[in-house]
Design an enzyme around this catalytic site. Structure first.
Site, PDB file in Angstrom:
ATOM      1  N   ASP A   1       1.193 -24.177  50.856  1.00 29.04           N
ATOM      2  CA  ASP A   1       1.738 -23.240  49.869  1.00 29.04           C
ATOM      3  C   ASP A   1       1.973 -21.915  50.565  1.00 29.04           C
ATOM      4  OD1 ASP A   1       1.444 -23.436  46.486  1.00 29.04           O
ATOM      5  OD2 ASP A   1       2.010 -21.529  47.413  1.00 29.04           O
TER       6      ASP A   1
ATOM      7  N   CYS B   1       6.717 -29.366  30.508  1.00 36.81           N
ATOM      8  CA  CYS B   1       7.654 -30.439  30.872  1.00 36.81           C
ATOM      9  C   CYS B   1       8.675 -30.782  29.786  1.00 36.81           C
ATOM     10  CB  CYS B   1       6.884 -31.676  31.260  1.00 36.81           C
ATOM     11  SG  CYS B   1       5.669 -31.330  32.524  1.00 36.81           S
TER      12      CYS B   1
HETATM   13  C1  UGA Z   1       4.343 -34.999  30.025  1.00 37.18           C
HETATM   14  C2  UGA Z   1       4.462 -36.528  30.173  1.00 37.18           C
HETATM   15  O1  UGA Z   1       3.639 -37.171  29.210  1.00 37.18           O
HETATM   16  C3  UGA Z   1       4.073 -36.974  31.573  1.00 37.18           C
HETATM   17  O2  UGA Z   1       4.312 -38.357  31.716  1.00 37.18           O
HETATM   18  C4  UGA Z   1       4.934 -36.222  32.597  1.00 37.18           C
HETATM   19  O3  UGA Z   1       4.591 -36.550  33.918  1.00 37.18           O
HETATM   20  C5  UGA Z   1       4.725 -34.720  32.415  1.00 37.18           C
HETATM   21  O4  UGA Z   1       5.098 -34.371  31.056  1.00 37.18           O
HETATM   22  C6  UGA Z   1       5.613 -34.025  33.419  1.00 37.18           C
HETATM   23  O5  UGA Z   1       6.831 -34.166  33.334  1.00 37.18           O
HETATM   24  O6  UGA Z   1       5.072 -33.450  34.375  1.00 37.18           O
HETATM   25  P1  UGA Z   1       2.330 -33.288  29.558  1.00 37.18           P
HETATM   26  O7  UGA Z   1       3.402 -32.282  29.333  1.00 37.18           O
HETATM   27  O8  UGA Z   1       1.195 -32.956  30.451  1.00 37.18           O
HETATM   28  O9  UGA Z   1       2.968 -34.661  30.150  1.00 37.18           O
HETATM   29  O10 UGA Z   1       1.684 -33.633  28.150  1.00 37.18           O
HETATM   30  P2  UGA Z   1       1.807 -34.789  27.041  1.00 37.18           P
HETATM   31  O11 UGA Z   1       0.504 -35.446  26.916  1.00 37.18           O
HETATM   32  O12 UGA Z   1       2.970 -35.649  27.272  1.00 37.18           O
HETATM   33  O13 UGA Z   1       2.047 -33.907  25.729  1.00 37.18           O
HETATM   34  C7  UGA Z   1       3.228 -33.110  25.564  1.00 37.18           C
HETATM   35  C8  UGA Z   1       3.272 -32.531  24.168  1.00 37.18           C
HETATM   36  O14 UGA Z   1       3.462 -33.558  23.206  1.00 37.18           O
HETATM   37  C9  UGA Z   1       1.996 -31.805  23.746  1.00 37.18           C
HETATM   38  O15 UGA Z   1       2.336 -30.649  23.028  1.00 37.18           O
HETATM   39  C10 UGA Z   1       1.272 -32.814  22.854  1.00 37.18           C
HETATM   40  O16 UGA Z   1       0.414 -32.220  21.917  1.00 37.18           O
HETATM   41  C11 UGA Z   1       2.484 -33.468  22.184  1.00 37.18           C
HETATM   42  N1  UGA Z   1       2.200 -34.818  21.653  1.00 37.18           N
HETATM   43  C12 UGA Z   1       1.942 -35.855  22.488  1.00 37.18           C
HETATM   44  C13 UGA Z   1       2.246 -35.025  20.271  1.00 37.18           C
HETATM   45  O17 UGA Z   1       2.498 -34.094  19.472  1.00 37.18           O
HETATM   46  N2  UGA Z   1       2.057 -36.279  19.790  1.00 37.18           N
HETATM   47  C14 UGA Z   1       1.792 -37.336  20.600  1.00 37.18           C
HETATM   48  O18 UGA Z   1       1.613 -38.466  20.077  1.00 37.18           O
HETATM   49  C15 UGA Z   1       1.725 -37.118  21.981  1.00 37.18           C
END
Ligand code: UGA
Length: 432
Positions: free
Chosen positions: A30, A263
């Site tokens: 980094d 993301c």
């Molecule tokens: C997301 C993807 O799930 C990963 O596969 C991907 O690698 C990552 O983005 C990325 O592109 O780096 P992340 O943003 O860490 O991961 O979190 P998630 O668990 O996917 O949740 C995203 C949002 O959706 C959160 O606000 C969460 O609360 C919401 N969510 C998720 C819901 O409202 N309902 C659900 O059933 C699942």
């Protein structure tokens, strides 16, 4: 194998550490000297369960090292992972690829033997082609291969997602790099991960399409939840009933506040911007973005309704402000729009988050951080459960809240209405 991770943000640090744990020699690079100094003292800049222990273990056994010297680290490695940020451009909605291209230029002058250069960062279709062009200016094409290997790590679950992935996507246009990478990921493939080999452009698009689809699923169930609220149906019954159909699948069908994080919001915008360039209208994803933007307003409208439109001087407690549990990340969290709006309307807000005080709220009038659940909910008229931390899953509200008129608004459907009602409080949730 000798690996070099460029960028020690979320993706680079987690992937680098996990690769080291699989027995590879990994250098994490980094340009931020302070960060590298901290990492060399096992101070981890992000909150990710299990990561510090794994960094420390692999740092001690010398499988994981840290450096600010990009050129030397590239020279010493066989496989280079580009893991720098691709945020939304300040103007417009496309991805800012300046860090990707700057790093590619630096790599270009350090190719001393055959190297595989991989984008792990989320990059728009054709970015690999551009990197190849940059590298070919100084190097023969025989000396390198540019590959796309998107990551699918969720914050808070990243180590498990790396170790037990559903699939590993490798987008390479040549056999040599594909064979080397299949070997690198061998330990995960033998544990059951599917190995998908595609063209480089396809791999780039798989990442955006996956995130956009997951965002669509969440937005879909959130809209169905709105209908459930009006028709006396429990949205969880709908999620179960739909999810058991293998064509649909039960995950990412939890209704709640607007999706956030670093993301989904960024990637849904970027894929539309890419499609625009190719004159393709991604109307479904456009609607998803619009619906998600409106979601915080809808949930706020419910707050106004719950409080009979009298917000001024109302004491509101927020339990959890991050965009989801098990992370300290505030990026695009729906609390960032809800809390300031309620404060403008005269509410007095106290919040508690297991990851502590948030700079984002420091300057907002009548918003204060409390260092415990008890202190934040004391004397409240309304408690909003905003993030689904385990810490909030078995609260005895009866013991904590003396004001029996206090209302609980559970935006993550953690509790059952009966459980809270028997404690003597009015209870609202999402889509139920
Ligand atoms: C997301 C993807 O799930 C990963 O596969 C991907 O690698 C990552 O983005 C990325 O592109 O780096 P992340 O943003 O860490 O991961 O979190 P998630 O668990 O996917 O949740 C995203 C949002 O959706 C959160 O606000 C969460 O609360 C919401 N969510 C998720 C819901 O409202 N309902 C659900 O059933 C699942």
């Amino acid at each position: 194998m000798k690996l070099c991770m460029i960028g020690t943000g979320y993706v680079g640090l987690v992937s680098g550490t996990c690769f080291a744990d699989l027995g590879n020699n990994v250098i994490c690079v980094d340009k931020d000297k302070k960060k590298i100094k901290h990492l060399s003292n096992a101070n981890i800049p992000i909150y990710e369960p299990g990561l510090s222990e794994l960094v420390l273990k692999n740092y001690k056994n010398k499988k994981l090292t840290f450096s600010t010297n990009l050129k030397k680290s590239v020279k010493d490695s066989d496989i280079i992972f580009i893991c720098v940020g691709t945020p939304t451009k300040k103007k417009g909605s496309s991805a800012d690829l300046s860090q990707i291209y700057n790093v590619s230029k630096e790599i270009s002058s350090s190719i001393n033997k055959f190297k595989i250069i991989i984008t792990k960062s989320t990059v728009p279709v054709t970015t690999g082609d551009q990197i190849e062009k940059i590298l070919s200016k100084k190097n023969s094409k025989k000396k390198f291969s540019v590959v796309s290997n998107p990551e699918f790590l969720r914050e808070g679950e990243a180590i498990r997602d790396f170790t037990y992935p559903d699939r590993i996507v490798i987008g390479s246009n040549d056999k040599k790099s594909n064979n080397i990478l299949k070997n690198l990921y061998g330990p995960l493939i033998s544990k059951g991960a599917q190995y998908v080999h595609t063209t480089r452009r396809a791999a780039e698009l798989i990442k955006y399409a996956s995130n956009s689809f997951l965002a669509t699923k969440i937005t879909f169930i959130n809209e169905i939840a709105n209908l459930c609220e009006k028709t006396g149906i429990n949205v969880e019954d709908i999620s179960i009933g739909m999810g058991l159909d293998k064509r649909i699948g039960g995950r990412f069908l939890r209704a709640g506040p607007a999706y956030g994080g670093s993301c989904f919001p960024k990637d849904t915008k970027a894929i539309i911007s890419t499609a625009d360039k190719f004159k393709v209208n991604l109307s479904v994803i456009k609607s998803v973005i619009k619906s998600n933007k409106n979601r915080s307003n809808l949930l706020l409208d419910r707050v106004y309704e719950i409080l009979n439109k009298k917000i001024k001087n109302k004491k509101i407690a927020f339990l959890g402000v991050t965009f989801k549990a098990n992370t300290d990340d505030m990026r695009d969290s729906s609390s960032l729009s809800m809390i300031p709006t309620l404060s403008k309307k005269g509410a007095k807000i106290k919040y508690f988050d297991p990851t502590g005080l948030k700079d984002e709220f420091k300057k907002i009038k009548n918003v204060s951080y409390e260092n415990s659940i008890r202190k934040s909910v004391e004397g409240s008229d309304l408690v909003i459960i905003h993030t689904e931390w385990n810490d909030f899953k078995s609260i005895n509200f009866k013991n904590l809240i003396k004001n029996k008129k206090c209302i609980i608004y559970d935006m993550r459907n953690i509790y059952s209405a009966n459980k809270i009602k028997t404690q003597g409080f009015k209870y609202y949730s999402v889509g139920r």
